[in-house]
Structure formats: C-alpha cells, structure tokens
Design a protein around this motif. Sequence first.
Motif, PDB file in Angstrom:
ATOM      1  N   ASP A 128     -39.817 -65.631  15.496  1.00 56.17           N
ATOM      2  CA  ASP A 128     -39.085 -66.892  15.378  1.00 56.17           C
ATOM      3  C   ASP A 128     -39.036 -67.344  13.923  1.00 56.17           C
ATOM      4  O   ASP A 128     -39.051 -68.535  13.617  1.00 56.17           O
ATOM      5  N   GLY A 129     -38.956 -66.372  13.009  1.00 56.92           N
ATOM      6  CA  GLY A 129     -38.967 -66.693  11.588  1.00 56.92           C
ATOM      7  C   GLY A 129     -37.843 -67.615  11.160  1.00 56.92           C
ATOM      8  O   GLY A 129     -38.005 -68.418  10.243  1.00 56.92           O
ATOM      9  N   TYR A 130     -36.703 -67.531  11.834  1.00 62.02           N
ATOM     10  CA  TYR A 130     -35.556 -68.348  11.428  1.00 62.02           C
ATOM     11  C   TYR A 130     -35.865 -69.839  11.498  1.00 62.02           C
ATOM     12  O   TYR A 130     -35.222 -70.649  10.813  1.00 62.02           O
ATOM     13  N   SER A 131     -36.847 -70.246  12.306  1.00 62.13           N
ATOM     14  CA  SER A 131     -37.204 -71.654  12.448  1.00 62.13           C
ATOM     15  C   SER A 131     -38.438 -72.019  11.622  1.00 62.13           C
ATOM     16  O   SER A 131     -39.002 -73.099  11.793  1.00 62.13           O
ATOM     17  N   ASN A 132     -38.855 -71.115  10.725  1.00 62.11           N
ATOM     18  CA  ASN A 132     -40.007 -71.350   9.864  1.00 62.11           C
ATOM     19  C   ASN A 132     -39.602 -71.208   8.398  1.00 62.11           C
ATOM     20  O   ASN A 132     -38.505 -70.754   8.076  1.00 62.11           O
ATOM     21  N   HIS A 133     -40.504 -71.577   7.518  1.00 60.69           N
ATOM     22  CA  HIS A 133     -40.259 -71.459   6.080  1.00 60.69           C
ATOM     23  C   HIS A 133     -40.686 -70.061   5.636  1.00 60.69           C
ATOM     24  O   HIS A 133     -41.826 -69.837   5.234  1.00 60.69           O
ATOM     25  N   THR A 134     -39.750 -69.127   5.717  1.00 61.60           N
ATOM     26  CA  THR A 134     -40.068 -67.715   5.461  1.00 61.60           C
ATOM     27  C   THR A 134     -39.825 -67.298   4.022  1.00 61.60           C
ATOM     28  O   THR A 134     -40.294 -66.236   3.598  1.00 61.60           O
ATOM     29  N   GLY A 135     -39.048 -68.075   3.278  1.00 59.31           N
ATOM     30  CA  GLY A 135     -38.615 -67.663   1.955  1.00 59.31           C
ATOM     31  C   GLY A 135     -37.259 -66.985   1.980  1.00 59.31           C
ATOM     32  O   GLY A 135     -36.733 -66.596   0.931  1.00 59.31           O
ATOM     33  N   ILE A 163     -51.529 -52.697  30.607  1.00 62.09           N
ATOM     34  CA  ILE A 163     -51.921 -52.982  29.235  1.00 62.09           C
ATOM     35  C   ILE A 163     -50.720 -53.419  28.411  1.00 62.09           C
ATOM     36  O   ILE A 163     -49.710 -52.713  28.326  1.00 62.09           O
ATOM     37  N   ILE A 164     -50.845 -54.607  27.806  1.00 57.49           N
ATOM     38  CA  ILE A 164     -49.868 -55.103  26.836  1.00 57.49           C
ATOM     39  C   ILE A 164     -50.474 -54.933  25.454  1.00 57.49           C
ATOM     40  O   ILE A 164     -51.593 -55.390  25.203  1.00 57.49           O
ATOM     41  N   CYS A 165     -49.767 -54.282  24.548  1.00 53.33           N
ATOM     42  CA  CYS A 165     -50.281 -54.023  23.209  1.00 53.33           C
ATOM     43  C   CYS A 165     -49.574 -54.916  22.189  1.00 53.33           C
ATOM     44  O   CYS A 165     -48.350 -54.886  22.063  1.00 53.33           O
ATOM     45  N   TYR A 166     -50.379 -55.661  21.459  1.00 58.63           N
ATOM     46  CA  TYR A 166     -49.895 -56.662  20.511  1.00 58.63           C
ATOM     47  C   TYR A 166     -49.683 -56.073  19.123  1.00 58.63           C
ATOM     48  O   TYR A 166     -50.483 -55.273  18.632  1.00 58.63           O
ATOM     49  N   PHE A 167     -48.593 -56.459  18.464  1.00 62.42           N
ATOM     50  CA  PHE A 167     -48.420 -56.234  17.031  1.00 62.42           C
ATOM     51  C   PHE A 167     -47.491 -57.325  16.506  1.00 62.42           C
ATOM     52  O   PHE A 167     -46.805 -57.999  17.273  1.00 62.42           O
ATOM     53  N   SER A 168     -47.467 -57.501  15.199  1.00 61.65           N
ATOM     54  CA  SER A 168     -46.566 -58.485  14.617  1.00 61.65           C
ATOM     55  C   SER A 168     -45.276 -57.800  14.204  1.00 61.65           C
ATOM     56  O   SER A 168     -45.289 -56.847  13.424  1.00 61.65           O
ATOM     57  N   ALA A 169     -44.153 -58.299  14.725  1.00 64.69           N
ATOM     58  CA  ALA A 169     -42.844 -57.739  14.391  1.00 64.69           C
ATOM     59  C   ALA A 169     -42.141 -58.547  13.310  1.00 64.69           C
ATOM     60  O   ALA A 169     -41.181 -58.063  12.717  1.00 64.69           O
ATOM     61  N   GLY A 170     -42.616 -59.770  13.045  1.00 57.51           N
ATOM     62  CA  GLY A 170     -41.933 -60.641  12.099  1.00 57.51           C
ATOM     63  C   GLY A 170     -42.727 -60.930  10.847  1.00 57.51           C
ATOM     64  O   GLY A 170     -42.270 -61.693   9.988  1.00 57.51           O
ATOM     65  N   SER A 171     -43.912 -60.329  10.729  1.00 59.85           N
ATOM     66  CA  SER A 171     -44.716 -60.577   9.535  1.00 59.85           C
ATOM     67  C   SER A 171     -45.390 -59.300   9.066  1.00 59.85           C
ATOM     68  O   SER A 171     -45.648 -58.369   9.842  1.00 59.85           O
ATOM     69  N   TYR A 172     -45.674 -59.267   7.775  1.00 60.58           N
ATOM     70  CA  TYR A 172     -46.431 -58.193   7.124  1.00 60.58           C
ATOM     71  C   TYR A 172     -47.904 -58.583   7.131  1.00 60.58           C
ATOM     72  O   TYR A 172     -48.256 -59.733   6.813  1.00 60.58           O
ATOM     73  N   GLU A 173     -48.764 -57.646   7.501  1.00 59.51           N
ATOM     74  CA  GLU A 173     -50.206 -57.883   7.501  1.00 59.51           C
ATOM     75  C   GLU A 173     -50.851 -56.835   6.596  1.00 59.51           C
ATOM     76  O   GLU A 173     -50.755 -55.634   6.852  1.00 59.51           O
ATOM     77  N   SER A 174     -51.495 -57.287   5.541  1.00 59.42           N
ATOM     78  CA  SER A 174     -51.976 -56.380   4.499  1.00 59.42           C
ATOM     79  C   SER A 174     -53.040 -55.410   4.982  1.00 59.42           C
ATOM     80  O   SER A 174     -53.245 -54.366   4.365  1.00 59.42           O
ATOM     81  N   TRP A 175     -53.700 -55.698   6.087  1.00 53.71           N
ATOM     82  CA  TRP A 175     -54.806 -54.868   6.556  1.00 53.71           C
ATOM     83  C   TRP A 175     -54.376 -53.776   7.552  1.00 53.71           C
ATOM     84  O   TRP A 175     -55.195 -52.962   7.964  1.00 53.71           O
ATOM     85  N   ARG A 176     -53.120 -53.749   7.911  1.00 58.35           N
ATOM     86  CA  ARG A 176     -52.674 -52.754   8.884  1.00 58.35           C
ATOM     87  C   ARG A 176     -52.517 -51.376   8.215  1.00 58.35           C
ATOM     88  O   ARG A 176     -52.188 -51.286   7.027  1.00 58.35           O
ATOM     89  N   PRO A 177     -52.705 -50.290   8.959  1.00 58.91           N
ATOM     90  CA  PRO A 177     -52.667 -48.950   8.356  1.00 58.91           C
ATOM     91  C   PRO A 177     -51.299 -48.534   7.836  1.00 58.91           C
ATOM     92  O   PRO A 177     -51.204 -47.620   7.028  1.00 58.91           O
ATOM     93  N   ASP A 178     -50.232 -49.185   8.293  1.00 57.96           N
ATOM     94  CA  ASP A 178     -48.891 -48.841   7.807  1.00 57.96           C
ATOM     95  C   ASP A 178     -48.359 -49.879   6.821  1.00 57.96           C
ATOM     96  O   ASP A 178     -47.154 -49.949   6.570  1.00 57.96           O
ATOM     97  N   ALA A 179     -49.258 -50.672   6.214  1.00 63.86           N
ATOM     98  CA  ALA A 179     -48.826 -51.742   5.312  1.00 63.86           C
ATOM     99  C   ALA A 179     -48.017 -51.208   4.138  1.00 63.86           C
ATOM    100  O   ALA A 179     -47.106 -51.891   3.643  1.00 63.86           O
ATOM    101  N   TYR A 219     -29.965 -68.406  12.977  1.00 69.03           N
ATOM    102  CA  TYR A 219     -30.188 -68.229  14.412  1.00 69.03           C
ATOM    103  C   TYR A 219     -29.729 -66.841  14.850  1.00 69.03           C
ATOM    104  O   TYR A 219     -30.431 -66.123  15.573  1.00 69.03           O
ATOM    105  N   ASN A 220     -28.539 -66.443  14.391  1.00 72.61           N
ATOM    106  CA  ASN A 220     -28.008 -65.143  14.788  1.00 72.61           C
ATOM    107  C   ASN A 220     -28.792 -63.986  14.173  1.00 72.61           C
ATOM    108  O   ASN A 220     -28.962 -62.938  14.804  1.00 72.61           O
ATOM    109  N   ASP A 221     -29.296 -64.142  12.932  1.00 72.88           N
ATOM    110  CA  ASP A 221     -30.151 -63.114  12.338  1.00 72.88           C
ATOM    111  C   ASP A 221     -31.329 -62.822  13.262  1.00 72.88           C
ATOM    112  O   ASP A 221     -31.703 -61.658  13.481  1.00 72.88           O
ATOM    113  N   GLN A 222     -31.921 -63.893  13.794  1.00 72.76           N
ATOM    114  CA  GLN A 222     -33.081 -63.713  14.670  1.00 72.76           C
ATOM    115  C   GLN A 222     -32.688 -63.062  15.982  1.00 72.76           C
ATOM    116  O   GLN A 222     -33.401 -62.190  16.492  1.00 72.76           O
ATOM    117  N   LEU A 223     -31.538 -63.473  16.549  1.00 75.76           N
ATOM    118  CA  LEU A 223     -31.080 -62.835  17.787  1.00 75.76           C
ATOM    119  C   LEU A 223     -30.887 -61.337  17.603  1.00 75.76           C
ATOM    120  O   LEU A 223     -31.346 -60.529  18.429  1.00 75.76           O
TER     121      LEU A 223
END
Length: 446
Positions: A332-339, A262-278, A344-348
């Motif tokens: 891969d937020g460093y290659s997107n428009h994150t605000g 079993i591989i369990c998915y979560f987002s490590a680079g984004s905030y999701e308003s519906w998650r229980p730990d938001a 590159y090193n921040d992401q590493l």
Amino acid sequence: MLNFKILLAKKIKTSLQLLFVSTLLIVNIYFAEFIFPSRSINTGSTSSPQLTVLAVQDEQGSDNNLNTYIKFKASDKQYLSIFKFNASSIANPTILKSEFHANSRGPEKFVESRKFQLFNNSEKWLSIADNLNIQNELRSSDINSSIKDAGQFINNDHSNALRYKTKSSVDKNQPGYFAFVINSSRSNSTMDTSGLTGGTTVMPRTTTGSRRGRWQPVPGLKWQIQYTGTLDTSLKVDVYNIDLFDTSTAVISELQSKGKHIICYFSAGSYESWRPDASAFPASVLGRKLDSWAGEKWLDIRQLNILIPIMQARMKLAADKGCNAVDPDNVDGYSNHTGFPLSYNDQLVYNIAIANAAHNLGLAVSLKNDVDQIKDLVNYFDFAVNEKCFQYNECNTLIPFISASKAVFGIEYNLSDSSFCSQANAMNFDFLKKKLSLDAWREPCR
C-alpha cells in the motif's frame, strides 16, 4: 540462518506431480517462465504510460482504463512497433514449448488486420498470431499462439523481438498485455544456483481440494502468526503464517505432516537490508525509510521490470519450501510517504502482478492491509491479512472477502480483546490479539 541454496533435486514427473531425487544426480528440471517487454522501438508515435503496463493482464471485456494499456496512433496509415523481450535467464536451455499471449482491444480483423511477428535467426519476420478471434471493441485474451521451433527466435544476446503492425490507421488500437511463456529444461550441472534473482519460475503445483489448483483459505480457520522467537509448532491451529526466509523446509514439512497449511511472509513493497537477496535491489528503486523500522525502505513499485523478477524468485523459494500461500507485505505504498509519486493505479498494477506471479506458481496469495483497494483487488487475491482495522475503524472494507467465501485473518495489537472480538466473530473474521513483536503469544477471538 537458512541455507538458501536452490534445491536442485526436483524433477517434474507430470504437470501435477513432483519427483524428488538425489542432489548428487544430474537431473533435468522443467521451468515455465513468463517474459514481458523490456523496451520498445516505435516507428509510429504512441501515447501511453509506462511500458510495464503490458506485463499485467488486468482488464477484460469492455474495460477501458487508460492507464492499463498503450494506445497506438497512426503513422503513415499504419501502426508499427518493435518490442524487445529479455530472455537472458533462460540462456542455453532446451526449450520444450513457447507460447505468445496478448490482450488487446480494437476493431475486428475485417476492419483492421493486426499481426504479431517474431524476428528469427535468419533475419526474417515470421507471423505468429493475429486478431482473428478478437471481437470488435472488446478487450480479449484470446490471442494465444504456440510457437514452433522457438529457439530460432532467441538471439545471441538472449533476447527476442516482437513486431506489432497493421496496414491501416483505425485509431482504436489498444494493446494491454504481451507475454511469452517459455517451458524449458536445464541440467543441474549447468543451472545457475547463485541466489534468488534469476527471475525463473518453477511450474505450478496443485493442491488437493484447492480452487483452480491451489489452496483456498475460508472463514473459520484457526491460525497463528509468528515471526520472532522459537516457533511454537504445538498449537492446535489450521494455519501458520511464518517468515519465508527464517523458516526452514524441515519445519514447514513438520507442520504440514500435522495437517497445517503454511502461509509464508515476505515484504513485496519494501527493501530490507538483512535479507539474503538485498543486493538484487538497485539504488534506483529504493525510497524513504519506513517509520520505526531500521534497514527498511519503500520500493518504487512502478519499476516492474526490476521488482517482479525479484518477487517471482522469492515466491519460487516459497514454492520450493512447500508453502501453500504467500503473504506479501507493504503493498500500500501509494498511500504512504515513499519518496516516489506513486498513484492508485501504480499500486493496482503492481499488486495484480504479484498475485498473478503467485498463482503461476500454484500458491494462494493474501492482500495485506491496502483496504482502500479491496473493491478492485478482491477477485485477484485468495484471502486477506489485516492489521488494526478495528483500531482504525475500517473493517467494513474487508467484507467483500467474506462475501466471496475468502478468509480474513486479522490482528489487533493495542485494543483489548473484549473490545473487538465479538464484532470480529459476528463479521466472520478470524482475529487474534498479538504483541507487536509477533512472537508466539496469541489470544484468539474464536
């Protein structure tokens, strides 16, 4: 909705085995927590990036990436800096064992003696380690010191203070990693069970047949990824990639009883308003909205002291549920428009910290997309999960995973299976055609 109440009925019988007991009993639970510097007080000047670089063990040997360590400059013929470590999440524990770990580059001890000291409750600095085993000009993780009577160094504000000092001024003093590893026990009658943000990690489990005590996915595994709709548990596949929060422990146990990993998915680079730990995400880490995804915002991954404890808690939930691996998304937020002006090193640094946190829990971890950093990250991650590399003509970047006998699980949404499957099979990738909704429907290439 899942019940996210922490399961208090687990007790570690040995470092390799868990014993389950009734939640009605008062039991002891053993923890291993990694604590990193939260702030510094410098009496000598420093030239450095963020203090958070000391939370990632990302160099070895003669590596000399200026962004991954703090370089101390001499002041009055010495170096002197005090680092504070926040241990609030282990308030009132029984500390069983404490170790100090450091990774540093600089001269050998006979050229310049470096000392690490802790401030105790009697207001005295006590030496806990030095650079005796450090080779000249090589970055090393050999500084590993067990601390006796560790409770004497935890102050009333649940922090401890580390002093790093020398008595000479050789200008090649470059610490790269400082951490305390504290093993403690707590009774379930006093343990905080309010949510997922305590920052405490359960000790790693091991899996039979794994590499370094964890599952190692290899090429050729049949797999399914499903995040929406009623989960189809009847498939004749080896691996399920499912949502960490939306899948119950019972379902995971059912699949594993059938021999599935079993591989369990979560987002490590984004905030999701519906998650229980938001509510654990302060406004300061929230950036631009992700395109086409309502309620989701990019995270300022430079703020490791805020984000890594949240992600550790999520991965602890994965370990508690019995997941064999985690699939952290949006790394891969460093290659997107994150605000945020992410480099590159921040992401590493962030991605390596995520991988290390997963491994500390005995979990395998995927590198999701982030294809341009594979050459620097393949050794830290156990497998890859990719979306649309054939559509974007970037699949060759994934070959290092196959060369290391690590699985590449891939998905195409818009191409016909006849246009990419033969090439995916020839490259020893495990690809599916899926709908963007990631429901139960799948068309495997092999």
